[in-house]
Design a protein around this motif. Structure first.
Motif, mmCIF file in Angstrom:
data_model
loop_
_atom_site.group_PDB
_atom_site.id
_atom_site.type_symbol
_atom_site.label_atom_id
_atom_site.label_comp_id
_atom_site.label_asym_id
_atom_site.label_seq_id
_atom_site.Cartn_x
_atom_site.Cartn_y
_atom_site.Cartn_z
ATOM 1 N N GLN A 81 -19.279 8.946 -19.561
ATOM 2 C CA GLN A 81 -18.210 9.364 -19.039
ATOM 3 C C GLN A 81 -17.874 10.539 -18.710
ATOM 4 O OE1 GLN A 81 -17.004 7.461 -16.819
ATOM 5 N NE2 GLN A 81 -15.174 9.385 -16.637
ATOM 6 N N GLU A 85 -16.995 13.416 -15.258
ATOM 7 C CA GLU A 85 -17.109 14.108 -15.211
ATOM 8 C C GLU A 85 -16.656 15.630 -15.398
ATOM 9 O OE1 GLU A 85 -14.036 13.460 -18.682
ATOM 10 O OE2 GLU A 85 -13.973 10.911 -18.102
ATOM 11 N N ASN A 478 -12.321 -1.849 -10.557
ATOM 12 C CA ASN A 478 -12.599 -0.861 -8.883
ATOM 13 C C ASN A 478 -13.842 -0.503 -8.914
ATOM 14 O OD1 ASN A 478 -9.988 1.178 -9.150
ATOM 15 N ND2 ASN A 478 -9.880 1.429 -10.781
ATOM 16 N N ARG A 484 -10.237 4.380 -5.324
ATOM 17 C CA ARG A 484 -10.524 3.785 -7.186
ATOM 18 C C ARG A 484 -8.322 4.328 -7.506
ATOM 19 N NH1 ARG A 484 -14.095 3.842 -10.219
ATOM 20 N NH2 ARG A 484 -12.606 4.117 -12.611
ATOM 21 N N GLU A 486 -6.601 6.035 -10.460
ATOM 22 C CA GLU A 486 -6.728 6.547 -12.011
ATOM 23 C C GLU A 486 -5.522 6.042 -12.536
ATOM 24 O OE1 GLU A 486 -9.412 8.212 -12.207
ATOM 25 O OE2 GLU A 486 -10.640 8.412 -10.443
ATOM 26 N N ALA A 487 -4.168 5.580 -12.504
ATOM 27 C CA ALA A 487 -3.558 5.250 -13.171
ATOM 28 C C ALA A 487 -2.591 4.195 -12.273
ATOM 29 C CB ALA A 487 -2.988 6.317 -14.070
ATOM 30 N N SER A 510 -6.733 2.881 -23.008
ATOM 31 C CA SER A 510 -7.568 1.379 -22.390
ATOM 32 C C SER A 510 -8.355 1.334 -23.358
ATOM 33 C CB SER A 510 -9.144 2.256 -21.627
ATOM 34 O OG SER A 510 -9.289 2.962 -22.450
ATOM 35 N N TYR A 544 -1.473 6.053 -9.050
ATOM 36 C CA TYR A 544 -2.070 7.190 -8.439
ATOM 37 C C TYR A 544 -3.828 6.972 -8.689
ATOM 38 C CZ TYR A 544 -3.444 11.705 -9.602
ATOM 39 O OH TYR A 544 -3.456 13.252 -9.797
ATOM 40 N N THR A 546 -7.654 7.927 -6.378
ATOM 41 C CA THR A 546 -8.809 8.555 -5.942
ATOM 42 C C THR A 546 -8.804 8.719 -4.483
ATOM 43 O OG1 THR A 546 -9.630 9.744 -7.893
ATOM 44 C CG2 THR A 546 -10.754 10.140 -6.656
ATOM 45 N N GLN A 601 -9.781 17.434 -4.867
ATOM 46 C CA GLN A 601 -11.431 17.322 -6.006
ATOM 47 C C GLN A 601 -12.469 18.541 -5.319
ATOM 48 O OE1 GLN A 601 -11.374 16.434 -8.527
ATOM 49 N NE2 GLN A 601 -9.490 15.268 -8.885
ATOM 50 N N ASN A 677 -6.911 13.313 -4.970
ATOM 51 C CA ASN A 677 -5.671 12.494 -5.395
ATOM 52 C C ASN A 677 -4.444 12.524 -4.911
ATOM 53 O OD1 ASN A 677 -7.199 14.085 -8.218
ATOM 54 N ND2 ASN A 677 -7.251 11.726 -8.125
#
Length: 691
Positions: A81, A85, A478, A484, A486-487, A510, A544, A546, A601, A677
């Protein structure tokens, strides 16, 4: 297939020793993880950052590690992961440090991300298809498809034909046959077929060639060059983090003030029953929250006292459940008009923590409460609470040691806020307490609630009502491409006729996925102890997102800047592109009215061989409310909670790219935008049924 090594280090010693033991564990396993990191990043500085961030995340998430999964597999999932990132902001060119495997890395880069991850985990890291599928949160069938398509792509890079000519019904058997995992009846049928089918014979031979090449690479992992100073540099970064721990503590406190008003957690009192105990606590306990706990019989009045350097601390009570241990305290300066608060991060420790505390949950953060009537009246007295980890036994005694207190300095423009300076003031001493606690039970309720948020399925699974918190467990799927979550943010939870607010200070986290296709999360709300749910409603606040929206802009340092381009309905300016010893790029978009995106991004693609080993980035932004009013984030006091539907728009992004070791110029050629975002505010109420 190379065998998976069994880690000789158990979880318990690692948890007890902390970051140092995790660092030592990574040092012992650095070869395979270094190779895995190179498949994503290809740059010494970036791989150092990868190891550093992974160690920090493993240490942070260690309390949630479950022994039904091997420690190495669990660490690998966090490592992957982190790779994902960090790889978002890197160039895809192979640096000189990977020359020994440059051709293979170049070939792997022709694969899509899913194929590459499947290939690297299976043939480089050497784990089973089932375990790799679990790490990538996909089905085993999907894993087989990714391996098949990945090998097919690598065939082409190795000079074979790109097409598969063999019989389609046998394609998925190629890999299992070569790995000797094909069931015997199917194996016999497959061998008979291959004997008579030349196309399948040729396919099988090329697949075997690719797989042997990958396995040969895995066997040569020990030969992959890891610079002698690599782990020393990682250790230095960790040491620097510890050096700045004081600064982080102050920033954490400041962010609590910036992003939310100071508030006291009020627990609703039940109707007066006339009982002697309820009447007693109503008359004698001035802290309303503690009074409610005492009236419910969830704790006892303790009034433990200790004094040091003219400062007296009184432990009034402690309330324990499976999620945390709440300690209510009072601090009095017996000589001067000073108020002090306890700080979990510094000066507060539990001496018998490993004997009595459960490391499966982190304590919650409660900001200083300066609005309560008690703290407004008292110039030399402060009453507050801190959260400690939950106890591991039904009963026990906490040995609490306090050596430092933070002085309350009121902001001159608002006495209900703290003023933060570069030099926070403290009072030192030694206060020791033995606090008896009894763990109170919680009640779980299975839920059956579903909702699509921006087209993405959200499922509400479980509600837990504990004495000190209400916990909602939910899951998100997702899977769709292009978007997707994110929050997901909540306005409130309503159970029967009682409404509770979410924890604003890190209450959402999570959980290990219950289903590989769903990500599972939990969010803490204020207490609802004593309620038996009949109706459960959730008011959503915002999401929130993406959004995937790819665009590539050519860069040319010879041109005059600024230059503009259109993206997502906005005009974006490249204000500066300068190339000397370093490359300096400035991108801006100051028009935020009706702007779709909040933050881009993207990454910068440079010429071959000129990949930067360091990237410095900073940005400016503006906070805007629903009506388009701008707020200055640098002005304090500042109440985020009072703003109606705030959105933070990045207006300027600055980047400095350089090769500090080689001195080579960085010549940016493309600005590659992957997406952006954005925040969307919701007015959805989800009515949830109880199973």
């Amino acid at each position: 297939m190379i065998p998976v090594k069994i880690d000789p280090i158990s979880n318990t010693p690692i948890r007890e020793k902390g970051v140092k033991s995790i660092l030592e564990w990574f040092d012992q396993h650095k070869q395979s993880f270094y190779m895995l990191g190179w498949s994503y990043l290809r740059n010494q500085k970036q791989v150092e950052e990868l190891f550093y961030q992974s160690i920090i995340k493993v240490h942070k998430e260690l309390p949630r590690f479950k022994k039904d999964l091997s420690f190495e597999t669990w660490v690998t999932s966090i490592f992957i992961q982190t790779c994902r990132e960090l790889s978002v902001n890197r160039s895809l060119q192979v640096s000189e440090e990977s020359e020994q495997h440059k051709d293979l890395f170049k070939a792997l880069d022709q694969l899509n991300d899913d194929e590459k991850e499947a290939m690297v985990l299976t043939y480089v890291k050497g784990i089973s298809q089932e375990e790799a599928a679990h790490l990538l949160q996909i089905s085993v069938e999907k894993m087989k498809e990714l391996l098949f398509s990945g090998i097919q792509s690598l065939r082409k890079e190795m000079g074979y034909e790109s097409t598969i000519n063999g019989c389609k019904e046998y394609h998925m058997d190629y890999i299992d046959y070569l790995e000797r995992t094909l069931e015997r009846p199917k194996k016999i049928d497959f061998e008979i077929h291959v004997y008579h089918c030349q196309d399948c014979q040729e396919d099988l031979a090329t697949f075997q060639d690719v797989m042997l090449t990958m396995l040969n690479l895995a066997e040569r992992i020990e030969d992959f060059h890891v610079r002698s100073d690599f782990m020393e540099n990682v250790k230095a970064k960790l040491a620097e983090k510890e050096k700045h721990r004081q600064l982080k503590i102050k920033k954490r406190l400041r962010m609590a003030i910036v992003f939310a008003s100071i508030f006291a957690l009020l627990v609703g009192l039940e109707i007066f029953t006339g009982s002697f105990t309820g009447l007693y606590y109503t008359m004698t306990e001035e802290n309303q929250e503690l009074r409610a706990f005492l009236q419910e019989g969830l704790g006892k009045r303790l009034n433990l006292e200790a004094e040091s350097n003219r400062v007296k601390i009184k432990i009034k009570s402690a309330i324990a459940d499976e999620f945390q241990t709440l300690v209510f305290y009072e601090i009095e300066d017996t000589e001067k008009d000073n108020q002090y608060v306890m700080n979990n991060d510094e000066g507060v420790s539990v001496e018998n923590q490993y004997e009595i505390m459960n490391g499966s949950a982190n304590p919650r953060y409660y900001p200083p409460d300066l609005k309560s009537e008690v703290n407004i009246k008292g110039k030399n007295v402060y009453q507050g609470k801190i959260s400690l980890p939950p106890i591991s036994k039904d009963k026990g005694t906490i040995k609490l040691k306090i050596t430092k207190l933070l002085k309350v300095i009121h902001d001159s423009s608002d006495k209900n806020r703290l003023r933060f300076t570069d030099n926070m003031e403290y009072e030192t001493g030694e206060w020791n307490f033995k606090i008896p606690v009894t763990k109170q039970p919680s009640v779980e309720y299975a839920l059956d609630g579903k909702k699509k948020v921006e087209g993405i399925p959200v499922r509400f699974d479980k509600l837990t009502i504990a004495p000190t918190a209400t916990i909602l467990q939910y899951s998100m799927k997702n899977e769709q491409t292009g978007k997707r979550i994110e929050a997901l943010n909540f306005d409130h939870l309503k159970v029967n006729n009682k409404k509770v607010k979410p924890d604003l200070y890190g209450g959402s986290f999570s959980d290990p996925p219950q289903d590989m296709n769903w990500g599972t999360y939990q969010i803490n709300f204020d207490p609802l102890y004593g309620e038996k749910p009949k109706e459960v409603n959730v008011q959503l606040q915002s999401v929130y997102l993406t959004i995937e929206d790819k665009k590539t802009i050519k860069l040319d340092a010879a041109k005059k800047y600024p230059q503009t381009f259109e993206y997502a309905g906005s005009t974006i300016s490249i204000d500066k592109l300068e190339v000397s010893k370093s490359a300096n790029i400035v991108i801006s978009d100051h028009e935020v009215k009706n702007r779709t995106y909040e933050q881009l991004q993207f990454n910068i693609i440079s010429e071959d061989g000129n990949q930067p080993d360091s990237i410095e980035m900073d940005s400016d932004g503006v906070l805007v409310d629903k009506n388009g009013v701008n707020y200055d984030m640098n002005v304090t006091p500042f109440s985020y909670e009072e703003i109606d539907q705030p959105r933070y728009f990045v207006t300027v992004q600055r980047m400095k790219l350089q090769n500090s070791n080689t001195g080579q110029k960085i010549i940016p050629k493309r600005l590659k935008i992957d997406g952006y975002n954005t925040t969307k505010y919701l007015d959805d109420v989800v009515k949830i049924s109880l199973e």
